[in-house]
Design an enzyme around this catalytic site. Sequence first.
Site, PDB file in Angstrom:
ATOM      1  CG  ASP A 148      -6.792  -2.589  -4.377  1.00 17.46           C
ATOM      2  OD1 ASP A 148      -7.628  -1.905  -3.756  1.00 17.46           O
ATOM      3  OD2 ASP A 148      -5.607  -2.713  -4.018  1.00 17.46           O
ATOM      4  CG  HIS A 193      -5.622  -2.319  -0.468  1.00 22.48           C
ATOM      5  ND1 HIS A 193      -4.759  -1.947  -1.478  1.00 22.48           N
ATOM      6  CD2 HIS A 193      -5.145  -1.715   0.650  1.00 22.48           C
ATOM      7  CE1 HIS A 193      -3.825  -1.153  -1.002  1.00 22.48           C
ATOM      8  NE2 HIS A 193      -4.023  -1.009   0.291  1.00 22.48           N
ATOM      9  CB  SER A 206      -0.969  -0.032   1.184  1.00 22.63           C
ATOM     10  OG  SER A 206      -2.010   0.912   1.010  1.00 22.63           O
TER      11      SER A 206
END
Length: 725
Positions: free
Chosen positions: A665, A697, A590
């Site tokens: 995602d 994600h 991330s």
Amino acid sequence: MAADEVAKPGDLTLARVFGNPDLSGAQPRALKLSPDGTLLTFLRPRADEKERLDLWARDTRSGAERMLVDSKKVGSGAELSEAEKMQRERARIGGSKGIVAYNFAPDGKSILVPIDGDLFLATLDGKTRRLTNTPGGELNPVVSPAGGYVSFVRDQNLYAQPLAGGDARAVTTGGGGTVHFGEAEFVAQEEMHRSTGYWWSPDDRFIAVERFDEAPVPVFTRAAIGASGTKTFEQRYPAAGTPNVLVELYVMRPDGSGQVKVDLGRDPDIYLARVDWTPDGSALLVQRESRDQKTLDMLRVDPATGKATVLFTEKSGARSWLNLSDAYRPMKDGSLIWRSERDGFGHLYRFDKGRWTQLTKGSWVVTNLVGVDEGKGRLWFTGNKDDVLEQQLYSVDIARPNQITRLTERGWTNGATMDAAATRLIVSRSNPNQPSQVFLADATGKRLDWINENAVKAGHPYYPYLASHQPTQFGTIKAEDGTTLYWEMITPKLEPGKKYPVFFQHYGGPGTGQQVTRGWQGALPQYLVDQGWIFFQIDNRGSYNRGKAFEDHIYHAMGTVEVQDQLAGANYLKTLPFVDATKIATYGWSYGGYMSFKMLEKTPGVYAAAVSGAPVTDWQLYDTHYTERYLGDPRKDPKSYTSSAAWAQASEIKDPLLVIHGMSDDNVFLDNTLKAVAEMQKADTPFEMMLYPGYTHRVGGPGVSEHLWGTILDFLDRKVKNKAK
């Protein structure tokens, strides 16, 4: 391997790290005391399926435990609605099954239990009654404060159903299309930590209901690419610099009558940050945040007229922003306990009739407000007063500001919740050698009973691997400007003269809890060490729990000081005689994935290879509330976005890179990876990539976690650990 059989160093496998039962021990979740205090309820993962949770109860007098609701027996196994899936993604519980939340009725005789999209009412004898049976499912279910209703959102409208029996009735009827009632919008869930869009008054007379309209929000066509096909979603996503939803707030009766619109001010481009009722139900307290997140107004709202008056205003510094918090409490005497960073650190204050009293002070932060005993004038809170790396539980009396008592032991990092009567605490704690333990304590912090001692002894899942468990070391280095940075490291048993490769993990982003703490890291770092890696990480400037000045370094400057501070960590590692300076590999997910790109781009040759998971490579593709907080509005400051982007320079990367992304995602869109990948392909820049069909994600779960980490370590073994010099 039997649970009491001792493993040899190297016997820990990826399959065991991610398998059943959990090596950290069965961790109870969502612990609550019943209103009368006789029961402690919690969610417990199944030994054979750690992602599935059931509801359990423990008698606080006898210690006897029993399963109250078996999620497999009661649940239908039906697929969740897309809306609930997305809510779970926002809450970071996308991989959980069975029962993920529950809510006591005020009389303590029944519990509202959502399972597989429908609602059930469980009694303390373990019997359940189905309340709903609809294909669309119900969102945000609660029992009202006075116990009169079960409420929930269905088909974008709010419903209320008498708890005693009877049909659910629509409280609102205008939801549909782009209009939602009773829900929290995307950025409220993802970035503001507000998960609901309606709030009952304490006496059940009124409900404050959010209405939001997504019509102004741009539509992004998001492909959710799965193994058996591709779905496309016309997702309204408020990317930085684009319009947000239009938000309104209404007060109404449980049958929907008497609707009154709350005056949120003349500027429609604001955030509805928090909504609370005063304890007597006479007023609403509404936190209104400006679009640039530099101003927060606390509004007192008359529910009869909707008229709002400003109680006080918080303002950020010129090159800073405001962090939202849940560490506040409206008091019965009309005052307010409030966490503010106005002196540069997060501390507790009392606001009473226009006057402020600071209750805690110093170069440390209060992390949460745990409990309040208004009669005794005492507060309980967590913070890092004694050690940046330890979250401890403290108490302070309102009448004696800054005379603070620590209630938990040094050497651990702690979390806590408290019953409404402020008589008992549920404390969770861990350290680098002990997975999370949970105990019941009195108001002084004295342990009354273990809820989950979780001692690593014969029979514990991790016990067989204790022989190869290596201790965690902590230390500090200085950033370029002299700021102290904290690191942690786990090494294999060092052999004289031998040099080891480094698995250098990083996150680096703002607004998220620090990574370096005296807490349990799980079994994965120990597996990496078992494989011959040194595990290392450092918290850079810009991250949380160190005060505003520490954070503010990244204001309009993402991808700068974070990279410098990670470089300082790498340079420190290279001074150590047991580190192979040519074999430092870095990994992040991330924001950490973004950092992997920036670290290779800005400090070439420092890292032998990098792994970038689900990276943001273009901040104009990320959402308004998060991105504009740090970089501003791209329409007003495009330079911040140009300098912070990671995609444009991706073609200049010379070091080995593995890019990973889930193909469904909905948070960090796959477009981010594809944008950087296209640049690298155009320039014939070599890299490796692994995509996960159907995953969001979070890429993980049975089988997939092993594949993910097998892929990462295969790459790092080839490019770093086993590569000849």
